[in-house]
Write a protein that holds these residues in place. Structure first.
Motif, short mmCIF file in Angstrom:
data_model
loop_
_atom_site.label_atom_id
_atom_site.label_comp_id
_atom_site.label_asym_id
_atom_site.label_seq_id
_atom_site.Cartn_x
_atom_site.Cartn_y
_atom_site.Cartn_z
N ASN A 2 0.85 -1.20 0.00
CA ASN A 2 0.00 0.00 0.00
C ASN A 2 0.87 1.24 0.00
OD1 ASN A 2 -2.43 -1.49 0.24
ND2 ASN A 2 -2.02 -1.74 2.43
N LYS A 56 -4.52 7.92 5.55
CA LYS A 56 -3.25 7.20 5.58
C LYS A 56 -3.03 6.56 6.97
CE LYS A 56 -1.99 8.28 1.30
NZ LYS A 56 -1.93 7.31 0.19
N SER A 72 1.31 4.36 1.30
CA SER A 72 0.80 5.20 2.38
C SER A 72 1.49 6.56 2.28
CB SER A 72 1.08 4.48 3.71
OG SER A 72 0.64 5.27 4.77
N THR A 110 5.72 -0.71 7.93
CA THR A 110 5.78 0.48 7.08
C THR A 110 7.24 0.80 6.81
OG1 THR A 110 3.71 1.43 7.88
CG2 THR A 110 5.31 2.95 6.94
N THR A 144 -3.17 -2.25 7.37
CA THR A 144 -2.03 -3.12 7.03
C THR A 144 -1.60 -3.96 8.23
OG1 THR A 144 -1.29 -1.73 5.23
CG2 THR A 144 0.40 -3.04 6.32
N ASN A 175 3.25 -1.44 4.04
CA ASN A 175 3.08 -0.06 3.56
C ASN A 175 4.42 0.54 3.17
OD1 ASN A 175 0.40 -0.25 4.22
ND2 ASN A 175 0.38 1.51 5.60
#
Ligand code: NAI
Length: 256
Positions: free
Chosen positions: A141, A161, A143, A242, A168, A184
């Motif tokens: 994704n 976001k 983000s 992330t 996620t 992410n």
């Protein structure tokens, strides 16, 4: 390089900017590519030519991903194109600049529907496909650093976001049993059309750069490189994370 031999990737919102860079990078690394945007135009045509030059198969599917049904249909259509789908890059996103007290319901809906709702149901459709066919899958994704840090005048964008961050993390736990990884990528300030106003405003741009330890904007290709890593088996043990691609912006603190 052929680390994506026999792999097919769908990259949403890939006519320009970061999405286009992701498509090119995955193609360079051996992936066949399904592009997406609202409408097919000359940018898509050029990208298709570039990807074909790399010796990869490629097609473009139109879909407005602010609508859940369209996101679900896009996955089904993408599976049909080359017979399977391995990698989903949810890149399409929008932002609107407005102080909180002036945000309209229309703009709120556009941002949340594109950045979160369409992504949610697109992933759901991909997961249903993977489960039904007992196939592994990888989701990335797009983000933003604003899943973590505040951005005054972009409240709905930050909420979308931030929601993507929790989606996620949650799905990493829920989908690991099906061998589906989800991560992410959080870009900082990257030179793309979404930042046209900033790039056109020298004074504002200088302020932004001062706050970035590497003292420059990121390039779409630098974001794409991290996407390619996360999509590959090199990241086989990475899920629910992330990855920041922000020149050090997110955790930077300057003493005044
Ligand atoms: P961009 O505006 O250049 O590209 C976004 C693409 O998404 C466009 O091709 C647009 O047509 C497409 N798109 C938007 N809404 C759509 C919809 N409903 N259906 C289908 N396609 C749609 O922006 P950029 O910079 O390439 O951004 C890509 C992603 O990266 C976005 O999710 C954005 O939030 C994120 N991001 C970008 C940063 C930057 O500095 N450029 C920083 C942090 C995150």
């Amino acid at each position: 390089m052929d680390r994506f031999k026999n792999k097919i990737a769908l990259i949403t919102g890939s006519s320009q900017g970061i999405g286009a860079a992701c498509a090119l990078r995955l193609a360079k690394d051996g992936c066949d590519i399904i592009l997406n945007g609202h409408k097919f135009d000359e940018r898509g045509e050029k990208l298709i030519a570039d990807i074909k030059d790399l010796g990869r198969r490629v097609t473009f599917l139109e879909a407005d991903l602010s609508k859940a049904n369209a996101a679900i249909k896009l996955i089904n259509d993408a599976v049909e194109v080359f017979g399977h789908l391995d990698i989903l890059v949810n890149n399409a996103g929008v932002e609107k600049n407005a102080c909180f007290w002036e945000v309209t319901e229309e703009d709120y809906d556009l941002i949340m529907n594109t950045n979160l709702k369409g992504v949610f149901f697109g992933i759901q459709s991909f997961v249903n496909y993977c489960r039904k066919n007992k196939l592994p899958g990888t989701v990335i994704n797009m983000s933003s650093v604003h899943e973590e840090i505040a951005f005054p005048n972009f409240a709905a964008y930050c909420a979308s976001k931030g929601g993507l961050m929790m989606l996620t993390r949650n799905l990493a736990s829920e989908l690991a049993q099906f061998n589906i990884r989800i991560n992410n990528v959080a870009p900082g300030a990257v030179a793309t059309p979404i930042n046209r106003d900033l790039l056109d405003n020298k004074e504002q741009l200088e302020k932004v750069l001062q706050n970035i330890p590497l003292k420059r904007m990121g390039k779409p290709e630098e974001v794409a490189a991290v996407v390619a890593f996360l999509a590959s088996d090199d990241a086989a043990y990475v899920t629910g994370s992330t990855y920041y691609v922000d020149g050090g912006l997110t955790y930077h603190y300057e003493e005044q």
